[in-house]
Enzyme design. Structure first.
Site, PDB file in Angstrom:
ATOM      1  N   SER A  17      47.782   6.892 -28.417  1.00 29.30           N
ATOM      2  CA  SER A  17      46.807   7.338 -29.410  1.00 29.30           C
ATOM      3  C   SER A  17      45.446   7.636 -28.782  1.00 29.30           C
ATOM      4  O   SER A  17      44.801   8.642 -29.126  1.00 29.30           O
ATOM      5  CB  SER A  17      46.660   6.297 -30.525  1.00 29.30           C
ATOM      6  OG  SER A  17      46.282   5.038 -30.007  1.00 29.30           O
ATOM      7  N   TRP A  18      44.983   6.801 -27.843  1.00 28.98           N
ATOM      8  CA  TRP A  18      43.678   7.031 -27.227  1.00 28.98           C
ATOM      9  C   TRP A  18      43.725   8.245 -26.310  1.00 28.98           C
ATOM     10  O   TRP A  18      42.788   9.034 -26.254  1.00 28.98           O
ATOM     11  CB  TRP A  18      43.225   5.782 -26.489  1.00 28.98           C
ATOM     12  CG  TRP A  18      41.822   5.815 -25.923  1.00 28.98           C
ATOM     13  CD1 TRP A  18      41.436   5.328 -24.706  1.00 28.98           C
ATOM     14  CD2 TRP A  18      40.625   6.314 -26.531  1.00 28.98           C
ATOM     15  NE1 TRP A  18      40.081   5.508 -24.525  1.00 28.98           N
ATOM     16  CE2 TRP A  18      39.560   6.106 -25.635  1.00 28.98           C
ATOM     17  CE3 TRP A  18      40.351   6.917 -27.759  1.00 28.98           C
ATOM     18  CZ2 TRP A  18      38.246   6.490 -25.904  1.00 28.98           C
ATOM     19  CZ3 TRP A  18      39.039   7.301 -28.040  1.00 28.98           C
ATOM     20  CH2 TRP A  18      38.014   7.086 -27.116  1.00 28.98           C
ATOM     21  N   ARG A  38      55.599  10.781 -19.851  1.00 38.24           N
ATOM     22  CA  ARG A  38      56.744  10.251 -19.109  1.00 38.24           C
ATOM     23  C   ARG A  38      58.050  10.856 -19.620  1.00 38.24           C
ATOM     24  O   ARG A  38      59.014  10.986 -18.878  1.00 38.24           O
ATOM     25  CB  ARG A  38      56.808   8.725 -19.239  1.00 38.24           C
ATOM     26  CG  ARG A  38      55.640   8.009 -18.587  1.00 38.24           C
ATOM     27  CD  ARG A  38      55.823   6.511 -18.614  1.00 38.24           C
ATOM     28  NE  ARG A  38      56.953   6.072 -17.796  1.00 38.24           N
ATOM     29  CZ  ARG A  38      57.291   4.811 -17.614  1.00 38.24           C
ATOM     30  NH1 ARG A  38      56.603   3.841 -18.202  1.00 38.24           N
ATOM     31  NH2 ARG A  38      58.319   4.494 -16.859  1.00 38.24           N
ATOM     32  N   LYS A 112      40.422   0.026 -20.563  1.00 38.59           N
ATOM     33  CA  LYS A 112      39.885  -1.187 -21.197  1.00 38.59           C
ATOM     34  C   LYS A 112      40.813  -2.386 -21.020  1.00 38.59           C
ATOM     35  O   LYS A 112      41.219  -3.034 -21.987  1.00 38.59           O
ATOM     36  CB  LYS A 112      39.584  -0.953 -22.680  1.00 38.59           C
ATOM     37  CG  LYS A 112      38.512   0.096 -22.925  1.00 38.59           C
ATOM     38  CD  LYS A 112      38.088   0.169 -24.375  1.00 38.59           C
ATOM     39  CE  LYS A 112      36.940   1.139 -24.583  1.00 38.59           C
ATOM     40  NZ  LYS A 112      36.442   1.183 -25.953  1.00 38.59           N
ATOM     41  N   GLY A 142      32.681   2.047 -24.943  1.00 34.05           N
ATOM     42  CA  GLY A 142      31.977   2.216 -26.208  1.00 34.05           C
ATOM     43  C   GLY A 142      32.884   2.073 -27.417  1.00 34.05           C
ATOM     44  O   GLY A 142      34.110   2.095 -27.315  1.00 34.05           O
ATOM     45  N   LYS A 197      35.871  -8.212 -24.835  1.00 31.86           N
ATOM     46  CA  LYS A 197      35.726  -7.984 -26.282  1.00 31.86           C
ATOM     47  C   LYS A 197      37.088  -7.971 -26.960  1.00 31.86           C
ATOM     48  O   LYS A 197      37.207  -8.318 -28.143  1.00 31.86           O
ATOM     49  CB  LYS A 197      34.939  -6.706 -26.555  1.00 31.86           C
ATOM     50  CG  LYS A 197      35.514  -5.420 -25.976  1.00 31.86           C
ATOM     51  CD  LYS A 197      36.460  -4.704 -26.916  1.00 31.86           C
ATOM     52  CE  LYS A 197      36.978  -3.425 -26.287  1.00 31.86           C
ATOM     53  NZ  LYS A 197      37.960  -2.719 -27.123  1.00 31.86           N
ATOM     54  N   ASP A 250      30.920  -2.020 -28.888  1.00 33.68           N
ATOM     55  CA  ASP A 250      32.369  -2.061 -28.688  1.00 33.68           C
ATOM     56  C   ASP A 250      32.957  -3.369 -29.201  1.00 33.68           C
ATOM     57  O   ASP A 250      34.037  -3.399 -29.795  1.00 33.68           O
ATOM     58  CB  ASP A 250      32.669  -1.880 -27.198  1.00 33.68           C
ATOM     59  CG  ASP A 250      34.071  -1.365 -26.944  1.00 33.68           C
ATOM     60  OD1 ASP A 250      34.792  -1.063 -27.913  1.00 33.68           O
ATOM     61  OD2 ASP A 250      34.457  -1.253 -25.768  1.00 33.68           O
ATOM     62  N   ARG A 261      43.791  -3.136 -32.740  1.00 32.72           N
ATOM     63  CA  ARG A 261      45.098  -3.733 -32.451  1.00 32.72           C
ATOM     64  C   ARG A 261      44.967  -5.213 -32.140  1.00 32.72           C
ATOM     65  O   ARG A 261      45.808  -6.030 -32.525  1.00 32.72           O
ATOM     66  CB  ARG A 261      45.738  -3.032 -31.257  1.00 32.72           C
ATOM     67  CG  ARG A 261      45.949  -1.552 -31.426  1.00 32.72           C
ATOM     68  CD  ARG A 261      46.491  -0.951 -30.137  1.00 32.72           C
ATOM     69  NE  ARG A 261      46.439   0.496 -30.159  1.00 32.72           N
ATOM     70  CZ  ARG A 261      46.820   1.264 -29.153  1.00 32.72           C
ATOM     71  NH1 ARG A 261      47.267   0.694 -28.045  1.00 32.72           N
ATOM     72  NH2 ARG A 261      46.748   2.576 -29.235  1.00 32.72           N
ATOM     73  N   GLU A 287      45.799  -5.236 -25.816  1.00 30.70           N
ATOM     74  CA  GLU A 287      45.339  -5.491 -24.448  1.00 30.70           C
ATOM     75  C   GLU A 287      44.860  -6.927 -24.247  1.00 30.70           C
ATOM     76  O   GLU A 287      44.979  -7.489 -23.164  1.00 30.70           O
ATOM     77  CB  GLU A 287      44.216  -4.516 -24.077  1.00 30.70           C
ATOM     78  CG  GLU A 287      44.668  -3.088 -23.836  1.00 30.70           C
ATOM     79  CD  GLU A 287      45.203  -2.864 -22.433  1.00 30.70           C
ATOM     80  OE1 GLU A 287      45.466  -3.855 -21.723  1.00 30.70           O
ATOM     81  OE2 GLU A 287      45.364  -1.701 -22.044  1.00 30.70           O
TER      82      GLU A 287
END
Length: 334
Positions: A17-18, A38, A112, A142, A197, A250, A261, A287
């Site tokens: 998505s990012w 991939r 990130k 950000g 964060k 952020d 998420r 993450e």
């Protein structure tokens, strides 16, 4: 050493998505760009339906302006700027077959996360493994959720690079009516902040799942930015404004947003899900789950006071009851 100009070929490495959100930004600024997937099947579906078949499917693309690749060496050869947008836990696997010399490329991390086992930020990983000079490494930081980029809601990004000129030039590729950019030299602070964060956001979600209220959430987040500041100032002591959007902004969006998420993952843990069950139900990578173990291990060298990180680690890796661990954490917050 890589130089940047407006004619350089840009590659997006990743298809989530990012990555899709960043590709949408690029469509506003460059005539064409390269994009690595991939799966050949996903490329075929993308070309057929003009959108990413798995993420942000409402975003339509002019596929005539996109060169799709499934060979990472070929896309590295054909590109001058490589934007890596894969989960940090899978980065080493993503580049395991990369044999092309990328030391003269401009490498941008939009990840990130910490590289597991190595316990390095992404910039350090590319410097150590591929001999990319730090002056040719950039970081996208950000408060910017992909879902809001898809809806073209105004967002702000910080582009960090030790070479400010390169940061500024790369930022031009992302600026568009709904994206504004700032620049920074602080690749260490922005990367570590974006990692921690996520951990604080996990704690926020756990607290919400345990029915802690808004008052507590505010205290948790304010302690979270203090924890970030203590860590980044210890690991890389330079002058930085921790209140700027690359750090505090952020943290806020990740700690409070419905699109986070990590917050969602934390909420599920707080409600009693096992780690495995939460992962399976989300179908996406949080993450912070991987980051908290890495930061915990890195902090063994620095001994920074990090009660939120310790609490999340104890819940996820030591199987301490979330209700007990959060109650203990409350005694360390001010």
């Amino acid at each position: 050493m890589a130089e940047i100009n407006n004619n350089q070929r840009i590659a997006v490495i990743g298809s989530g998505s990012w990555a899709t959100a960043l590709a949408k930004m690029l469509m506003h600024n460059v005539k064409e760009f390269n994009w690595y997937f991939r799966s050949e099947d996903n490329v075929k579906l993308f070309k057929k339906y003009k959108h990413n078949p798995k993420y942000l499917r409402a975003v339509e693309f002019d596929t005539d302006r996109i060169h799709f690749y499934t060979d990472i060496n070929k896309i590295a050869e054909d590109s001058d700027i490589l934007i890596f947008v894969v989960p940090s836990a899978f980065l080493k696997d993503a580049v395991k077959d990369l044999t092309v010399d990328i030391s003269n490329k401009f490498i941008v991390s939009a990840i990130k996360g910490i590289v597991p086992d190595d316990n390095t930020i992404v910039g350090e990983f590319f410097h150590q493994r591929f001999n990319v000079p730090f002056e040719s490494i950039g970081v996208i930081a950000g408060p910017c959720h992909a879902e809001e980029v898809a809806r073209e809601l105004l967002s702000y990004l910080t582009i960090a690079c030790p070479d400010i000129k390169k940061a500024r030039q790369f930022a031009f590729n992302l600026e568009c009516p709904f994206i504004r950019t700032h620049i920074s030299e602080d690749i260490y602070g922005t990367e570590y902040s974006s990692v921690i964060k996520n951990i604080v956001s996990l704690a926020s979600g756990i607290a919400h799942g345990l029915r802690y209220g808004d008052n507590f959430q505010a205290v948790l987040i304010s302690n979270g930015i203090q924890e970030i500041k203590r860590f980044v100032d210890t690991v890389h002591p330079i002058t930085r404004d921790i209140k700027s959007s690359a750090y505090l902004g952020d943290l806020l969006v990740t700690g409070y947003s419905q699109f986070s998420r990590n917050r969602t993952f934390g909420m599920m843990i707080g409600k009693g899900y096992s780690t495995r069950s939460a992962m399976l139900e989300m179908h996406m990578v949080a993450e912070g789950y991987y980051a908290v173990k890495c930061i915990k291990e890195i902090n063994e060298r620095y001994n920074v006071n990090m009660p939120i990180t310790d609490a999340v680690y104890n819940i996820l890796y030591e199987n301490i009851s979330p209700s007990i661990e959060l109650r203990l954490l409350t005694e360390h917050l001010r």
